[in-house]
Scaffold this motif. Structure first.
Motif, mmCIF file in Angstrom:
data_model
loop_
_atom_site.group_PDB
_atom_site.id
_atom_site.type_symbol
_atom_site.label_atom_id
_atom_site.label_comp_id
_atom_site.label_asym_id
_atom_site.label_seq_id
_atom_site.Cartn_x
_atom_site.Cartn_y
_atom_site.Cartn_z
ATOM 1 N N ASN A 122 -21.636 -1.262 -9.130
ATOM 2 C CA ASN A 122 -20.756 -0.991 -7.980
ATOM 3 C C ASN A 122 -19.353 -0.503 -8.391
ATOM 4 O O ASN A 122 -18.363 -0.791 -7.738
ATOM 5 C CB ASN A 122 -20.613 -2.233 -7.093
ATOM 6 C CG ASN A 122 -21.964 -2.691 -6.549
ATOM 7 O OD1 ASN A 122 -22.827 -1.868 -6.220
ATOM 8 N ND2 ASN A 122 -22.144 -4.006 -6.457
ATOM 9 N N VAL A 123 -19.253 0.187 -9.478
ATOM 10 C CA VAL A 123 -17.973 0.764 -9.898
ATOM 11 C C VAL A 123 -17.974 2.239 -9.486
ATOM 12 O O VAL A 123 -18.845 2.994 -9.946
ATOM 13 C CB VAL A 123 -17.757 0.631 -11.407
ATOM 14 C CG1 VAL A 123 -16.473 1.340 -11.807
ATOM 15 C CG2 VAL A 123 -17.705 -0.831 -11.801
ATOM 16 N N PRO A 124 -17.074 2.623 -8.593
ATOM 17 C CA PRO A 124 -17.087 4.015 -8.127
ATOM 18 C C PRO A 124 -16.722 4.976 -9.274
ATOM 19 O O PRO A 124 -16.021 4.617 -10.210
ATOM 20 C CB PRO A 124 -16.015 4.029 -7.035
ATOM 21 C CG PRO A 124 -15.102 2.916 -7.408
ATOM 22 C CD PRO A 124 -15.960 1.852 -8.017
ATOM 23 N N GLU A 125 -17.211 6.167 -9.145
ATOM 24 C CA GLU A 125 -16.889 7.182 -10.152
ATOM 25 C C GLU A 125 -15.455 7.690 -9.913
ATOM 26 O O GLU A 125 -15.071 8.011 -8.804
ATOM 27 C CB GLU A 125 -17.867 8.349 -10.042
ATOM 28 C CG GLU A 125 -17.636 9.414 -11.104
ATOM 29 C CD GLU A 125 -18.655 10.544 -11.001
ATOM 30 O OE1 GLU A 125 -18.479 11.536 -11.731
ATOM 31 O OE2 GLU A 125 -19.568 10.440 -10.176
ATOM 32 N N LEU A 126 -14.694 7.739 -10.958
ATOM 33 C CA LEU A 126 -13.290 8.166 -10.852
ATOM 34 C C LEU A 126 -13.201 9.684 -10.710
ATOM 35 O O LEU A 126 -13.995 10.425 -11.279
ATOM 36 C CB LEU A 126 -12.497 7.712 -12.081
ATOM 37 C CG LEU A 126 -12.496 6.189 -12.339
ATOM 38 C CD1 LEU A 126 -11.680 5.875 -13.581
ATOM 39 C CD2 LEU A 126 -11.965 5.435 -11.132
ATOM 40 N N SER A 127 -12.184 10.130 -9.977
ATOM 41 C CA SER A 127 -11.990 11.571 -9.755
ATOM 42 C C SER A 127 -11.363 12.222 -10.977
ATOM 43 O O SER A 127 -10.559 11.616 -11.691
ATOM 44 C CB SER A 127 -11.086 11.808 -8.544
ATOM 45 O OG SER A 127 -11.685 11.278 -7.368
ATOM 46 N N ARG A 318 -2.919 9.689 -6.896
ATOM 47 C CA ARG A 318 -4.209 9.208 -7.397
ATOM 48 C C ARG A 318 -4.338 9.613 -8.851
ATOM 49 O O ARG A 318 -4.107 10.783 -9.182
ATOM 50 C CB ARG A 318 -5.359 9.828 -6.590
ATOM 51 C CG ARG A 318 -6.729 9.320 -6.977
ATOM 52 C CD ARG A 318 -7.819 9.921 -6.129
ATOM 53 N NE ARG A 318 -7.940 11.363 -6.382
ATOM 54 C CZ ARG A 318 -8.610 12.192 -5.601
ATOM 55 N NH1 ARG A 318 -9.177 11.739 -4.487
ATOM 56 N NH2 ARG A 318 -8.689 13.467 -5.896
ATOM 57 N N PRO A 319 -4.659 8.673 -9.736
ATOM 58 C CA PRO A 319 -4.870 7.238 -9.463
ATOM 59 C C PRO A 319 -3.535 6.511 -9.370
ATOM 60 O O PRO A 319 -2.514 6.999 -9.828
ATOM 61 C CB PRO A 319 -5.648 6.785 -10.693
ATOM 62 C CG PRO A 319 -5.143 7.669 -11.791
ATOM 63 C CD PRO A 319 -4.908 8.993 -11.148
ATOM 64 N N GLY A 320 -3.576 5.309 -8.796
ATOM 65 C CA GLY A 320 -2.398 4.471 -8.716
ATOM 66 C C GLY A 320 -2.439 3.447 -9.832
ATOM 67 O O GLY A 320 -3.007 3.681 -10.908
ATOM 68 N N LEU A 321 -1.823 2.304 -9.558
ATOM 69 C CA LEU A 321 -1.828 1.256 -10.573
ATOM 70 C C LEU A 321 -3.232 0.690 -10.763
ATOM 71 O O LEU A 321 -3.589 0.226 -11.848
ATOM 72 C CB LEU A 321 -0.836 0.149 -10.184
ATOM 73 C CG LEU A 321 0.639 0.584 -10.096
ATOM 74 C CD1 LEU A 321 1.517 -0.585 -9.715
ATOM 75 C CD2 LEU A 321 1.091 1.177 -11.426
ATOM 76 N N ASP A 322 -4.017 0.701 -9.692
ATOM 77 C CA ASP A 322 -5.427 0.290 -9.789
ATOM 78 C C ASP A 322 -6.252 1.540 -10.084
ATOM 79 O O ASP A 322 -6.545 2.324 -9.207
ATOM 80 C CB ASP A 322 -5.865 -0.358 -8.486
ATOM 81 C CG ASP A 322 -7.299 -0.898 -8.567
ATOM 82 O OD1 ASP A 322 -7.947 -0.724 -9.628
ATOM 83 O OD2 ASP A 322 -7.755 -1.481 -7.572
ATOM 84 N N PHE A 324 -9.214 1.923 -10.666
ATOM 85 C CA PHE A 324 -10.565 1.977 -10.091
ATOM 86 C C PHE A 324 -10.545 2.272 -8.601
ATOM 87 O O PHE A 324 -11.595 2.388 -7.993
ATOM 88 C CB PHE A 324 -11.298 0.659 -10.353
ATOM 89 C CG PHE A 324 -11.545 0.411 -11.819
ATOM 90 C CD1 PHE A 324 -12.472 1.165 -12.516
ATOM 91 C CD2 PHE A 324 -10.822 -0.553 -12.503
ATOM 92 C CE1 PHE A 324 -12.677 0.947 -13.865
ATOM 93 C CE2 PHE A 324 -11.033 -0.773 -13.849
ATOM 94 C CZ PHE A 324 -11.957 -0.025 -14.545
ATOM 95 N N ASP A 325 -9.342 2.345 -8.025
ATOM 96 C CA ASP A 325 -9.216 2.733 -6.629
ATOM 97 C C ASP A 325 -9.074 4.242 -6.594
ATOM 98 O O ASP A 325 -8.059 4.798 -6.989
ATOM 99 C CB ASP A 325 -7.999 2.055 -6.004
ATOM 100 C CG ASP A 325 -7.928 2.295 -4.491
ATOM 101 O OD1 ASP A 325 -8.644 3.197 -3.995
ATOM 102 O OD2 ASP A 325 -7.142 1.594 -3.827
ATOM 103 N N ASN A 326 -10.087 4.924 -6.097
ATOM 104 C CA ASN A 326 -10.135 6.386 -6.170
ATOM 105 C C ASN A 326 -9.454 7.069 -4.996
ATOM 106 O O ASN A 326 -9.498 8.277 -4.889
ATOM 107 C CB ASN A 326 -11.602 6.828 -6.255
ATOM 108 C CG ASN A 326 -11.724 8.174 -6.961
ATOM 109 O OD1 ASN A 326 -10.970 8.459 -7.880
ATOM 110 N ND2 ASN A 326 -12.664 9.005 -6.512
#
Length: 459
Positions: A122-127, A318-322, A324-326
């Motif tokens: 469940n880890v989204p793919e990063l842009s 994007r990306p921010g400090l997180d 994994f938040d895409n």
């Protein structure tokens, strides 16, 4: 106050060719004082723009007035106001280091690969495309006193510039004295010649009457007439020399002075010759240069001290400090940071040593300057004493010459001597009178120059 004046209707000379010819004629036909005047003319013609100033009123002017006009009208005097504005602007620039530094930046990028997390579900793919718009604020907290020293340094550097301008103006002042007194010398010479012309005319009239009556030979009248023409020729030369000298003085003070303008002979007091400490603007320049190096040393010491500042950053992208938040997101960071440079710390000692050596050079220049001024003052003191003694003898010589001329005048009228013998004695009397008048003015000039060399305004 004693004054001298020469009346003439000729217009002032304003062109280069005549000034050059004037300088040459002065060097060829007159003594040391006029040579100095010619040198001043050549110097100022080279540095002063050739333009016509507002016409003067023709009222009597003094040497003090010329001093004031130089400070107002001479081109380099404008540097005071210019330097003041430069200092104000540089101080604002230095003071801005106390305020927060704000930076806005934006970026967009695309990369060939991104971070992948193996064995994680469940880890989204990063842009691969990234965007960022940020606002960064940095507030200095402690800089080791660097900004404070920089502001003081700017003020001191401005003082050094002003002292340099004062030095240049003081030198112009000295040159103006040479031109001013050169005019007075020419006027004294003209006055003496006018007296001689009057004597010759009176004697020619008396001799001509005796020639008409057959008492004297015609040659006596011809000799007097030829001598009169010769003296009138000298007067013409002096008139043109005065026109050129007035033109130079006009350029110096920024105001046109007509050749019939009266120049006041300065009055000097006994206190003008009292020994005092040298206070020339060059000494102010040396002191300012030393103070500047002291502040530069202080600035170098601040390089050894760590710099502390606070910072804050807010951004959207994007990306921010997180990572994994895409999604595009807003984020911020605040903190403190300290900076210290090993290289600056190592080099600061060497810089201090260089600055110390430069201060030693300035001290050497200062002492050399003091020694040179003291030598000049010693020479001036002896010159003043010499002129005073010569004036006493000149007065006695003139008195004797006047008695001789009166005797020769009676002998000529009686036909005992020729006109040539009379003219010889008359010229000797005229020269004695001129020597006395010139030395009186030279004494005043020497006392004023003595004060100028010390940096003390005679007025």
């Amino acid at each position: 106050m004693t004054t001298c004046r020469l009346n003439t209707t000729a217009k002032p000379v304003r062109f280069q060719g005549y000034l050059i010819e004037y300088a040459r004629s002065v060097l060829n036909q007159t003594g040391l004082w006029y040579s100095m005047l010619a040198t001043s003319i050549g110097f100022f013609f080279a540095v002063v723009p050739q333009h016509v100033f507002a016409q003067g009123s023709g009222k009597p002017i003094s040497l003090e007035y010329c001093y004031k006009q130089i400070e107002v009208s001479y081109p380099i005097s404008q540097k005071f106001e210019i330097q003041k504005k430069i200092t104000e602007l540089n101080d604002r620039i230095a003071r801005s280091g106390l305020f927060p530094e704000v930076q806005i930046s934006a970026s967009a990028s695309y990369q060939s690969d991104v971070t992948k997390v193996p064995f994680a579900a469940n880890v989204p793919e990063l842009s691969k495309d990234h965007y960022n718009v940020s606002l960064d604020v940095t507030q200095p907290i402690y800089d080791g006193g660097r900004i404070r020293v920089m502001r003081k340094l700017e003020i001191e550097q401005s003082a050094v510039e002003d002292a340099g301008v004062k030095t240049d103006l003081w030198n112009v002042r000295g040159q103006t004295e040479q031109v001013y007194f050169g005019i007075l010398f020419l006027q004294k010479q003209s006055e003496t010649i006018n007296v001689l012309i009057k004597d010759l005319e009176e004697q020619l009239e008396s001799v001509q009457a005796k020639i008409d009556n057959g008492v004297l030979l015609p040659g006596n009248g011809l000799v007097l007439e030829a001598e009169l023409l010769k003296v009138q020729q000298q007067n013409i030369r002096i008139r043109y020399d005065l026109e050129a000298a007035y033109a130079v003085l006009s350029e110096l003070i920024g105001e046109e002075i007509m050749p019939d303008t009266e120049l006041k002979i300065p009055s000097v007091l006994a206190t003008d010759f009292i020994p005092q400490e040298i206070s020339r603007p060059e000494l102010e320049l040396f002191s300012g240069q030393t103070n500047t190096l002291n502040l530069q040393q202080e600035l170098t010491l601040s390089d050894k001290i760590p710099k502390v500042s606070a910072f804050a950053k807010t951004a959207y992208g994007r990306p921010g400090l997180d990572v994994f938040d895409n999604d595009l997101q807003t984020f911020w960071i605040v903190g403190l940071k300290a900076q210290w440079s090993l290289k600056s710390w190592i080099n600061s000692g060497k810089k201090e040593e260089v600055l110390e050596l430069q201060k030693r050079k300035i001290r050497a220049d200062k002492e050399t300057f003091r020694l040179g001024v003291k030598n000049e003052l010693s020479t001036s003191e002896k010159k003043i004493e010499q002129l005073r003694e010569q004036i006493e003898l000149d007065e006695k010589v003139l008195e004797l010459r006047e008695q001789v001329v009166e005797e020769k005048k009676n002998q000529l009228e009686q036909g005992v001597i020729t006109s040539t013998e009379y003219i010889t004695e008359l010229n000797a009397e005229s020269q004695a009178r001129l020597n006395l008048e010139i030395r009186r003015v030279q004494l005043i000039q020497s006392i004023i120059e003595y004060s100028t060399k010390k940096g003390i305004s005679w007025n």
